[in-house]
Design a protein around this motif. Structure first.
Motif, PDB file in Angstrom:
ATOM      1  N   UNK A  13       0.809  -1.223   0.000  1.00 14.02           N
ATOM      2  CA  UNK A  13       0.000   0.000   0.000  1.00 14.02           C
ATOM      3  C   UNK A  13       0.843   1.275   0.000  1.00 14.02           C
ATOM      4  N   UNK A  14       2.109   1.166   0.417  1.00  9.71           N
ATOM      5  CA  UNK A  14       2.966   2.352   0.453  1.00  9.71           C
ATOM      6  C   UNK A  14       2.733   3.178   1.714  1.00  9.71           C
ATOM      7  N   UNK A  15       3.342   4.352   1.799  1.00  5.41           N
ATOM      8  CA  UNK A  15       4.154   5.009   0.780  1.00  5.41           C
ATOM      9  C   UNK A  15       5.503   4.314   0.563  1.00  5.41           C
ATOM     10  N   UNK A  16       6.137   4.654  -0.564  1.00  2.00           N
ATOM     11  CA  UNK A  16       7.409   4.052  -0.947  1.00  2.00           C
ATOM     12  C   UNK A  16       8.549   5.045  -0.780  1.00  2.00           C
ATOM     13  N   UNK A  17       9.625   4.580  -0.165  1.00  2.00           N
ATOM     14  CA  UNK A  17      10.860   5.353  -0.148  1.00  2.00           C
ATOM     15  C   UNK A  17      11.735   4.865  -1.298  1.00  2.00           C
ATOM     16  N   UNK A  18      12.210   5.803  -2.115  1.00  2.00           N
ATOM     17  CA  UNK A  18      13.087   5.474  -3.241  1.00  2.00           C
ATOM     18  C   UNK A  18      14.442   6.124  -2.996  1.00  2.00           C
ATOM     19  N   UNK A  19      15.499   5.306  -3.005  1.00  2.00           N
ATOM     20  CA  UNK A  19      16.838   5.800  -2.674  1.00  2.00           C
ATOM     21  C   UNK A  19      17.815   5.438  -3.793  1.00  2.00           C
ATOM     22  N   UNK A  20      18.533   6.447  -4.262  1.00  2.00           N
ATOM     23  CA  UNK A  20      19.622   6.267  -5.223  1.00  2.00           C
ATOM     24  C   UNK A  20      20.889   6.734  -4.514  1.00  2.00           C
ATOM     25  N   UNK A  21      21.722   5.795  -4.075  1.00  2.21           N
ATOM     26  CA  UNK A  21      22.855   6.133  -3.208  1.00  2.21           C
ATOM     27  C   UNK A  21      24.194   5.892  -3.904  1.00  2.21           C
ATOM     28  N   UNK A  22      25.098   6.849  -3.730  1.00  5.80           N
ATOM     29  CA  UNK A  22      26.473   6.762  -4.240  1.00  5.80           C
ATOM     30  C   UNK A  22      27.339   6.138  -3.142  1.00  5.80           C
ATOM     31  N   UNK A  23      27.865   4.944  -3.408  1.00  7.86           N
ATOM     32  CA  UNK A  23      28.681   4.237  -2.419  1.00  7.86           C
ATOM     33  C   UNK A  23      30.133   4.109  -2.861  1.00  7.86           C
ATOM     34  N   UNK A  24      30.571   4.969  -3.781  1.00  6.77           N
ATOM     35  CA  UNK A  24      31.946   4.872  -4.280  1.00  6.77           C
ATOM     36  C   UNK A  24      32.944   5.098  -3.151  1.00  6.77           C
ATOM     37  N   UNK A  25      34.055   4.353  -3.244  1.00  5.75           N
ATOM     38  CA  UNK A  25      35.113   4.440  -2.232  1.00  5.75           C
ATOM     39  C   UNK A  25      36.452   4.488  -2.963  1.00  5.75           C
ATOM     40  N   UNK A  26      36.830   5.693  -3.398  1.00  2.27           N
ATOM     41  CA  UNK A  26      38.028   5.830  -4.229  1.00  2.27           C
ATOM     42  C   UNK A  26      39.129   6.645  -3.564  1.00  2.27           C
ATOM     43  N   UNK A  27      38.911   7.112  -2.352  1.00  3.65           N
ATOM     44  CA  UNK A  27      39.927   7.900  -1.656  1.00  3.65           C
ATOM     45  C   UNK A  27      40.225   7.268  -0.306  1.00  3.65           C
ATOM     46  N   UNK A  28      41.216   7.814   0.396  1.00  7.97           N
ATOM     47  CA  UNK A  28      41.624   7.254   1.677  1.00  7.97           C
ATOM     48  C   UNK A  28      40.496   7.315   2.707  1.00  7.97           C
ATOM     49  N   UNK A  29      39.725   8.391   2.654  1.00  5.11           N
ATOM     50  CA  UNK A  29      38.617   8.530   3.599  1.00  5.11           C
ATOM     51  C   UNK A  29      37.291   8.147   2.938  1.00  5.11           C
ATOM     52  N   UNK A  30      37.368   7.183   1.991  1.00  2.00           N
ATOM     53  CA  UNK A  30      36.211   6.832   1.175  1.00  2.00           C
ATOM     54  C   UNK A  30      35.047   6.328   2.011  1.00  2.00           C
ATOM     55  N   UNK A  31      35.310   5.465   2.972  1.00  2.00           N
ATOM     56  CA  UNK A  31      34.218   4.917   3.781  1.00  2.00           C
ATOM     57  C   UNK A  31      33.481   6.013   4.529  1.00  2.00           C
ATOM     58  N   UNK A 299       0.154  12.867 -12.327  1.00  2.00           N
ATOM     59  CA  UNK A 299      -1.120  12.189 -12.525  1.00  2.00           C
ATOM     60  C   UNK A 299      -1.691  11.837 -11.160  1.00  2.00           C
ATOM     61  N   UNK A 300      -2.957  11.408 -11.163  1.00  3.44           N
ATOM     62  CA  UNK A 300      -3.614  11.002  -9.925  1.00  3.44           C
ATOM     63  C   UNK A 300      -3.903   9.502 -10.000  1.00  3.44           C
ATOM     64  N   UNK A 301      -3.690   8.824  -8.884  1.00  7.78           N
ATOM     65  CA  UNK A 301      -3.844   7.366  -8.888  1.00  7.78           C
ATOM     66  C   UNK A 301      -4.658   6.900  -7.687  1.00  7.78           C
ATOM     67  N   UNK A 302      -5.224   5.699  -7.851  1.00 10.64           N
ATOM     68  CA  UNK A 302      -5.874   4.991  -6.761  1.00 10.64           C
ATOM     69  C   UNK A 302      -5.078   3.742  -6.432  1.00 10.64           C
ATOM     70  N   UNK A 303      -5.615   2.871  -5.572  1.00 15.95           N
ATOM     71  CA  UNK A 303      -4.878   1.664  -5.166  1.00 15.95           C
ATOM     72  C   UNK A 303      -4.598   0.706  -6.314  1.00 15.95           C
ATOM     73  N   UNK A 304      -5.510   0.593  -7.281  1.00 15.84           N
ATOM     74  CA  UNK A 304      -5.333  -0.330  -8.395  1.00 15.84           C
ATOM     75  C   UNK A 304      -4.528   0.347  -9.509  1.00 15.84           C
ATOM     76  N   UNK A 305      -3.619  -0.395 -10.181  1.00 10.53           N
ATOM     77  CA  UNK A 305      -2.814   0.220 -11.250  1.00 10.53           C
ATOM     78  C   UNK A 305      -3.634   0.845 -12.371  1.00 10.53           C
ATOM     79  N   UNK A 306      -4.844   0.325 -12.621  1.00 14.00           N
ATOM     80  CA  UNK A 306      -5.676   0.879 -13.687  1.00 14.00           C
ATOM     81  C   UNK A 306      -6.347   2.187 -13.279  1.00 14.00           C
ATOM     82  N   UNK A 320     -14.814   6.017  -8.735  1.00 17.34           N
ATOM     83  CA  UNK A 320     -15.168   5.796  -7.347  1.00 17.34           C
ATOM     84  C   UNK A 320     -14.000   5.694  -6.394  1.00 17.34           C
ATOM     85  N   UNK A 321     -12.869   6.301  -6.741  1.00 19.06           N
ATOM     86  CA  UNK A 321     -11.702   6.277  -5.853  1.00 19.06           C
ATOM     87  C   UNK A 321     -11.900   7.341  -4.778  1.00 19.06           C
ATOM     88  N   UNK A 322     -11.954   6.915  -3.536  1.00 21.77           N
ATOM     89  CA  UNK A 322     -12.269   7.853  -2.452  1.00 21.77           C
ATOM     90  C   UNK A 322     -11.085   8.725  -2.049  1.00 21.77           C
TER      91      UNK A 322
END
Length: 371
Positions: A13-31, A299-306, A320-322
């Motif tokens: 049912x959600x809500x959904x958290x969407x995360x795009x994370x940069x985990x590069x470790x290319x320097x001495x203090x990378x972590x 756009x506006x949506x209800x619980x069903x994808x249609x 009839x979406x309340x």
């Protein structure tokens, strides 16, 4: 792009958290730097009132990934206290972001993921070969093929009293082994549905194998002039080049069909209103969206994808979406297309039709009876 792999993502049912994370470790203090980048994303989620259980689930996934040094980037979609879908990226995401919304923010991920063609890589020699087959959902199958005949593999030097006999014998051994390798390539390609095949290795063995593989495999095959192993980075680069070429061809083919159908006024629609109506009616065969992470279309949506519309009132009065929810247009259209077994093509923002942000190739027209 087949969207079937996303179907289970939308069962919450959600809500959904969407995360795009940069985990590069290319320097001495990378972590430490990666940890700070995650904290910034976490703060964004907290500011959007992300449920604590969902935050914990995301944080645990990212900390595990950092500890194991598994990837340079990660995409996570989480809801109801669980990570519902995640994928590791070969590099950092094009842009880091963390959002909370009624639907997952999937288009940036799908644009980076690209079309994933099932493919096969084979490295052959005169004794056999190694085959690596990958399905569309990323499952690997490794097959090592040992030839039935091992001696004599090499021809004798010129001048030996039995030179001609051993030369004929060596060539027969190569052919026997090549036939076995080709048979295994055909079987593996059929199992994984390979749409791209790269065959590398010893030149003579490669030629012998290509003479034995099926016509179906041969028409999807590219030779690589490399006598190496399936784990060679150069060979992997050749495979990626082939897959990228196929992906570009796929986009061009669909775009050309879309233009043709639209010009004929038949099985294509353009614009947000017409595409929304078509996807609601399950008429969309292939959805076309421009890769625009900053799009303001909603756009506006209800619980069903249609249950998707251009206004909240339409959802209330006609369906009839309340409790209609406002979401990114691309998120709503992808969910609806996935639910009806539609496909997706992501068009580049700098493509030949910059003003065309959304459209669809249709299974049937509105006046046609659904098959």
């Amino acid at each position: 792009m087949d969207l079937a792999f996303l179907k289970t993502l939308y069962q919450r049912p959600g809500p959904y958290a969407s995360v795009y994370a940069d985990l590069t470790r290319t320097t001495e203090d990378a972590s430490k730097a990666a940890e700070l980048r995650w904290r910034a994303l976490r703060a964004e989620l907290e500011a959007q009132d992300t449920p604590e259980a969902t935050l914990r689930a995301i944080e645990q996934t990212i900390r595990d990934d950092l500890e194991m040094r598994r990837s340079e980037g990660i995409v996570i979609f989480a809801a109801d206290g669980e990570v519902v879908y995640g994928d590791r990226l070969p590099g950092p995401p094009r842009s880091t972001r963390a959002t909370l919304a009624p639907l997952p923010d999937v288009l940036p991920y799908l644009a980076e993921r690209g079309e994933r063609f099932p493919h096969l890589l084979a490295v052959v020699d005169r004794r056999g070969g190694a085959i690596d087959c990958v399905t569309a959902d990323g499952k690997h199958e490794r097959i090592d093929v040992d030839g039935d005949e091992q001696y004599p593999i090499r021809k004798v030097k010129a001048g030996d009293w039995n030179q001609s006999r051993f030369q004929r014998s060596s060539e027969n051994v190569w052919k026997i082994n090549a036939k076995k390798v080709a048979h295994e390539i055909d079987r593996a390609a059929e199992r994984c549905g390979a749409e791209a095949v790269v065959i590398a290795g010893d030149t003579r063995a490669r030629t012998a194998v290509l003479e034995e593989v099926s016509e179906h495999v041969l028409e999807h095959t590219v030779e690589a002039d490399k006598n190496t192993t399936v784990d060679d980075p150069d060979l992997d680069a050749e495979l990626r080049r082939l897959l990228q070429l196929k992906s570009t061809e796929r986009v061009m083919t669909v775009a050309e069909r879309f233009d043709r159908e639209l010009a004929n006024g038949q099985r294509a629609v353009s614009g947000l209103d017409a595409t929304t109506e078509a996807v609601r009616q399950a008429r969309v065969e292939t959805l076309l969206l421009v890769d625009d992470p900053d799009s303001q279309a909603r756009l506006w949506v209800g619980p069903d994808p249609s249950e998707v519309a251009t206004s909240a009132d339409q959802l209330r009065e006609e369906f009839g979406v309340s409790d209609p929810r406002e979401v990114r247009a691309d998120a709503a259209l992808v969910r609806a297309a996935a639910a009806t077994d539609g496909e997706l093509v992501v068009l580049p923002a700098d493509g030949p039709t910059p003003d065309q942000h959304v459209g669809a190739v249709l299974r049937f027209t509105a006046s046609t009876t659904r098959p």
